[in-house]
Motif scaffolding. Structure first.
Motif, mmCIF file in Angstrom:
data_model
loop_
_atom_site.group_PDB
_atom_site.id
_atom_site.type_symbol
_atom_site.label_atom_id
_atom_site.label_comp_id
_atom_site.label_asym_id
_atom_site.label_seq_id
_atom_site.Cartn_x
_atom_site.Cartn_y
_atom_site.Cartn_z
ATOM 1 N N GLU A 100 0.829 -1.211 0.000
ATOM 2 C CA GLU A 100 0.000 0.000 0.000
ATOM 3 C C GLU A 100 0.859 1.255 0.000
ATOM 4 O OE1 GLU A 100 -3.412 2.199 2.687
ATOM 5 O OE2 GLU A 100 -3.491 0.028 2.439
ATOM 6 N N ILE A 101 1.955 1.226 0.742
ATOM 7 C CA ILE A 101 2.866 2.377 0.746
ATOM 8 C C ILE A 101 3.344 2.684 -0.672
ATOM 9 C CG2 ILE A 101 5.160 3.163 1.481
ATOM 10 C CD1 ILE A 101 4.653 1.473 4.080
ATOM 11 N N ALA A 102 3.737 1.649 -1.412
ATOM 12 C CA ALA A 102 4.212 1.852 -2.782
ATOM 13 C C ALA A 102 3.101 2.385 -3.673
ATOM 14 C CB ALA A 102 4.756 0.533 -3.337
ATOM 15 N N LYS A 103 1.891 1.913 -3.461
ATOM 16 C CA LYS A 103 0.766 2.343 -4.295
ATOM 17 C C LYS A 103 0.512 3.838 -4.160
ATOM 18 C CE LYS A 103 -2.358 -0.439 -5.255
ATOM 19 N NZ LYS A 103 -2.218 -0.356 -6.737
ATOM 20 N N PHE A 104 0.696 4.374 -2.959
ATOM 21 C CA PHE A 104 0.394 5.788 -2.739
ATOM 22 C C PHE A 104 1.656 6.643 -2.572
ATOM 23 C CE2 PHE A 104 -3.559 3.757 -1.048
ATOM 24 C CZ PHE A 104 -4.436 4.318 -1.971
ATOM 25 N N ALA A 105 2.780 6.126 -3.066
ATOM 26 C CA ALA A 105 4.065 6.801 -2.846
ATOM 27 C C ALA A 105 4.072 8.235 -3.345
ATOM 28 C CB ALA A 105 5.190 6.004 -3.501
ATOM 29 N N ASP A 106 3.431 8.492 -4.480
ATOM 30 C CA ASP A 106 3.471 9.835 -5.069
ATOM 31 C C ASP A 106 2.122 10.549 -4.978
ATOM 32 O OD1 ASP A 106 6.176 9.488 -5.914
ATOM 33 O OD2 ASP A 106 5.459 8.287 -7.602
ATOM 34 N N ALA A 107 1.222 10.027 -4.161
ATOM 35 C CA ALA A 107 -0.133 10.586 -4.102
ATOM 36 C C ALA A 107 -0.222 11.721 -3.083
ATOM 37 C CB ALA A 107 -1.134 9.489 -3.732
ATOM 38 N N SER A 108 -1.055 12.702 -3.399
ATOM 39 C CA SER A 108 -1.339 13.789 -2.465
ATOM 40 C C SER A 108 -2.347 13.303 -1.427
ATOM 41 C CB SER A 108 -1.915 14.983 -3.212
ATOM 42 O OG SER A 108 -3.194 14.665 -3.758
ATOM 43 N N SER A 109 -2.518 14.066 -0.363
ATOM 44 C CA SER A 109 -3.500 13.693 0.654
ATOM 45 C C SER A 109 -4.899 13.640 0.055
ATOM 46 C CB SER A 109 -3.449 14.668 1.827
ATOM 47 O OG SER A 109 -3.694 15.997 1.400
ATOM 48 N N GLU A 110 -5.194 14.535 -0.882
ATOM 49 C CA GLU A 110 -6.509 14.521 -1.540
ATOM 50 C C GLU A 110 -6.678 13.251 -2.367
ATOM 51 O OE1 GLU A 110 -4.440 17.104 -1.559
ATOM 52 O OE2 GLU A 110 -5.550 18.607 -0.381
ATOM 53 N N GLU A 111 -5.633 12.843 -3.064
ATOM 54 C CA GLU A 111 -5.717 11.627 -3.877
ATOM 55 C C GLU A 111 -5.852 10.384 -3.004
ATOM 56 O OE1 GLU A 111 -3.122 13.010 -7.803
ATOM 57 O OE2 GLU A 111 -2.086 12.316 -5.983
ATOM 58 N N ILE A 112 -5.132 10.345 -1.891
ATOM 59 C CA ILE A 112 -5.246 9.219 -0.963
ATOM 60 C C ILE A 112 -6.659 9.142 -0.397
ATOM 61 C CG2 ILE A 112 -4.469 8.316 1.266
ATOM 62 C CD1 ILE A 112 -1.729 9.674 0.614
ATOM 63 N N THR A 113 -7.180 10.278 0.017
ATOM 64 C CA THR A 113 -8.522 10.328 0.583
ATOM 65 C C THR A 113 -9.560 9.857 -0.423
ATOM 66 O OG1 THR A 113 -7.897 12.140 2.052
ATOM 67 C CG2 THR A 113 -10.244 11.842 1.629
ATOM 68 N N HIS A 114 -9.447 10.328 -1.657
ATOM 69 C CA HIS A 114 -10.404 9.961 -2.689
ATOM 70 C C HIS A 114 -10.346 8.469 -2.992
ATOM 71 C CE1 HIS A 114 -12.085 9.586 -6.800
ATOM 72 N NE2 HIS A 114 -12.897 10.547 -6.390
ATOM 73 N N ALA A 115 -9.137 7.908 -3.024
ATOM 74 C CA ALA A 115 -8.974 6.499 -3.379
ATOM 75 C C ALA A 115 -9.462 5.560 -2.284
ATOM 76 C CB ALA A 115 -7.514 6.206 -3.696
ATOM 77 N N THR A 116 -9.423 6.004 -1.045
ATOM 78 C CA THR A 116 -9.761 5.126 0.083
ATOM 79 C C THR A 116 -11.144 5.402 0.680
ATOM 80 O OG1 THR A 116 -8.681 6.618 1.668
ATOM 81 C CG2 THR A 116 -7.330 4.881 0.697
ATOM 82 N N ARG A 117 -11.805 6.448 0.243
ATOM 83 C CA ARG A 117 -13.041 6.917 0.906
ATOM 84 C C ARG A 117 -14.100 5.851 1.046
ATOM 85 N NH1 ARG A 117 -14.318 11.489 -2.218
ATOM 86 N NH2 ARG A 117 -13.027 12.703 -0.757
ATOM 87 N N TRP A 118 -14.320 5.074 0.028
ATOM 88 C CA TRP A 118 -15.425 4.105 0.032
ATOM 89 C C TRP A 118 -14.942 2.664 0.098
ATOM 90 C CZ3 TRP A 118 -19.260 6.982 1.254
ATOM 91 C CH2 TRP A 118 -19.427 8.260 0.705
ATOM 92 N N ARG A 119 -13.673 2.441 0.435
ATOM 93 C CA ARG A 119 -13.144 1.075 0.456
ATOM 94 C C ARG A 119 -13.439 0.363 1.772
ATOM 95 N NH1 ARG A 119 -12.787 -0.738 -4.308
ATOM 96 N NH2 ARG A 119 -11.426 -2.415 -3.539
ATOM 97 N N HIS A 120 -13.500 1.105 2.873
ATOM 98 C CA HIS A 120 -13.740 0.476 4.168
ATOM 99 C C HIS A 120 -15.140 0.835 4.673
ATOM 100 C CE1 HIS A 120 -9.261 0.675 4.082
ATOM 101 N NE2 HIS A 120 -9.410 -0.558 4.510
#
Length: 438
Positions: free
Chosen positions: A418-438
Motif C-alpha cells: 500500500e505504501i508503494a501504491k500511494f508513494a506519489d499521491a497527495s492527501s486529496e488523492e489518498i482520501t479519494h482512493a480510500t473513501r469508500w473502500r472500508h
C-alpha cells in the motif's frame, strides 16, 4: 479436524435449517476480514450450510496478500495462485440479517484442506491470544466503537447527508428514520447497543456495543459495520468508515475498549490492580508497532495528528481524550489511535499480546498525562507514516512472535504494497482512493 468433528458440525448446521427457513433465509454469507481490513465473503444457499460447516467452502490463500484496492502483492509467504483454504462458518454466531431480507451471516475460521488451522487466519490468532491470557488466569472483555459518515448516494465525492451541528440533536432528527431503522436492525440481531449519537465530523455518527469476549467483540464489529452499510444503502445513502473521508476533515476512529478480569473481578475497577497496570503498560510500550495493525493504511496517518482527539502520542491519562490510551475510570482502557481500516481480529490479537507481555514483565505505567500531550515536553509521537509503523512492528519481538514468521512477514509485505501504491499521491488523492473502500 477429524471425521467425528465434521459429523458434529454437519449435524449442528442441519438442526439450524428449519429455524432459518422459517425466517425466510435463503442464503448464508460467510465472511472473513483480510489483512487490509476488507471484509471478504463466500455465500452458500441455505440447504448447503451443513456441507459448508463440515467440509468448508473453498477460497484462495492469495487473499492474504490483497490490498485495499484488490491488487495482490507478491509477498514472501502469500500472493501466489497455488493452493486452497476452507472457510468453516462459526455456527454459534449465525445471525439473520435484519437489514438484508433473505440473508443470514456467519464469521469464518480458515483451515487448510487437511483440516488444520491456516497459519494466517486472523480470527484464529485472536482466539489464540485470548487463550494465552486464559492460561495465565485472566479473562479479557472487549468492545469497539464504530464511527462512520453518511453521505449522499450516487457520487464518489463526499456530500454529507446532513449538515446539522456536531453532536447535535438536529442531525439525528434530520436522519431520524435512518437512525431508528439502524438501531432496530442491530437490536433485532441481538447486538447489545450501549450508545448511539452524532459525532464531530460532517454527517458522522457513532455506535458503541457492550463488552464481550475478544473474538466475539471482533465478530460484532464486523456485523455492526455491515449492518450500517446495508441500512445506509436501503435509505439511498452511502456510508464510509475510512480514517479520512475528506482531506481537511476529521476522520473515523475505531477505538477499542478492553478490561482485564480475574475471578469475576474487573482489575481496572477502583484502584488500578498491578496486573491491570501491567497490561496497560504493555500496550503503551508496544503502541508504535501496534500502529501497523490498528492504523494499517496510508490514510490512517492523515487522521493520526495532534490535537484532533486521535491519540497521536504514546501517552496515557485518566479520561484524557488526546492520549492514545484513555483510562476510563472504574471501567476499562480505551485505545484511541486505532481506526476502522484495521482488521478487528488482528487489533484484538495484537493488543492482547502486548498486554500479556506487560503483565508478565510486571511493567509499570509512567505518570499520567493531564493535558493535551502536544504541550508535554518529550511526549513520544506515534509513527507519523505507515512506513515508520511497519518498521516498529518488525522490530517488536513481542508482536512478531505472537504473529509468527509467515504472518508477520505478510503483514509487512501488504503494508509496504500500500505504501508503494500511494508513494506519489497527495492527501486529496489518498482520501479519494480510500473513501469508500472500508
Amino acid at each position: 479436524m477429524d471425521t467425528a468433528e465434521r459429523d458434529h458440525r454437519q449435524a449442528q448446521a442441519t438442526a439450524l435449517l428449519d429455524g432459518l427457513a422459517d425466517r425466510d433465509v435463503v442464503a448464508v454469507a460467510i465472511t472473513w476480514v483480510d489483512h487490509s481490513g476488507i471484509t471478504r465473503v463466500k455465500t452458500v444457499p441455505l440447504d448447503k450450510l451443513p456441507r459448508a460447516a463440515a467440509h468448508g467452502v473453498g477460497t484462495s490463500p492469495s487473499f492474504d496478500a490483497f490490498l485495499l484496492d484488490d491488487t495482490i502483492v507478491a509477498g514472501r509467504y502469500a500472493g501466489g495462485p497455488v493452493g486452497d483454504l476452507r472457510l468453516h462458518p462459526d455456527l454459534a454466531r449465525i445471525t439473520v440479517l435484519a437489514g438484508q431480507p433473505g440473508w443470514a451471516w456467519a464469521p469464518a475460521d480458515r483451515y487448510d484442506q487437511q483440516g488444520e488451522p491456516h497459519p494466517q487466519d486472523e480470527r484464529g490468532l485472536a482466539r489464540t491470544m485470548a487463550d494465552r491470557l486464559a492460561v495465565n488466569g485472566f479473562e479479557v472483555r472487549a468492545g469497539f466503537e464504530v464511527e462512520w459518515v453518511v453521505g449522499q448516494g450516487g457520487t464518489d465525492d463526499f456530500r454529507p447527508a446532513t449538515t446539522a451541528p456536531a453532536y447535535g440533536h438536529t442531525r439525528q432528527v434530520e436522519l431520524s428514520d435512518y437512525c431508528a431503522d439502524l438501531i432496530s436492525a442491530l437490536v433485532e440481531q441481538n447486538v447489545d447497543v450501549l450508545q448511539f449519537h452524532p459525532e464531530y465530523a460532517a454527517g458522522q455518527f457513532e455506535v458503541s456495543t457492550a463488552p464481550e469476549d475478544p473474538v466475539h467483540a471482533a465478530d460484532t464489529a464486523v456485523l455492526v459495520r455491515e449492518t450500517i452499510r446495508a441500512i445506509t444503502i436501503r435509505h439511498g445513502l452511502r456510508a464510509s468508515f475510512s480514517p479520512k473521508v475528506v482531506s481537511d476533515g476529521v476522520g473515523n476512529g475505531g477505538h477499542l475498549h478492553v478490561s482485564l478480569w480475574r475471578e469475576r473481578k474487573n482489575l481496572f475497577e477502583g484502584r488500578l490492580h498491578p496486573d491491570a497496570e501491567g497490561f496497560a503498560a504493555g500496550v503503551l510500550r508496544h503502541l508504535p508497532g501496534l500502529c501497523a495493525i490498528g492504523c494499517p493504511s496510508v490514510a490512517s496517518y492523515l487522521r493520526l495528528i495532534p490535537s484532533h482527539w486521535a491519540g497521536a502520542f504514546a501517552t496515557w491519562g485518566v479520561e484524557n481524550r488526546e492520549a492514545a490510551l484513555r483510562l476510563v475510570e472504574n471501567r476499562d482502557l480505551e485505545i484511541k489511535c486505532f481506526d476502522l481500516s484495521a482488521n478487528p481480529y488482528l487489533v484484538v490479537a495484537a493488543t492482547l499480546a502486548a498486554g500479556l507481555a506487560g503483565i508478565v514483565d510486571g511493567a509499570h505505567l509512567p505518570p499520567p498525562v493531564t493535558v493535551d500531550p502536544v504541550h508535554v515536553e518529550g511526549a513520544q509521537r506515534l509513527p507519523t507514516s505507515l512506513e515508520d509503523a511497519v518498521k516498529a512492528f518488525e522490530d517488536d519481538e513481542v508482536l512478531t512472535e505472537a504473529f509468527g514468521v509467515e504472518f508477520a512477514a505478510t503483514i509487512a509485505d501488504v503494508r509496504r504494497g500500500e505504501i508503494a501504491k500511494f508513494a506519489d499521491a497527495s492527501s486529496e488523492e489518498i482520501t479519494h482512493a480510500t473513501r469508500w473502500r472500508h
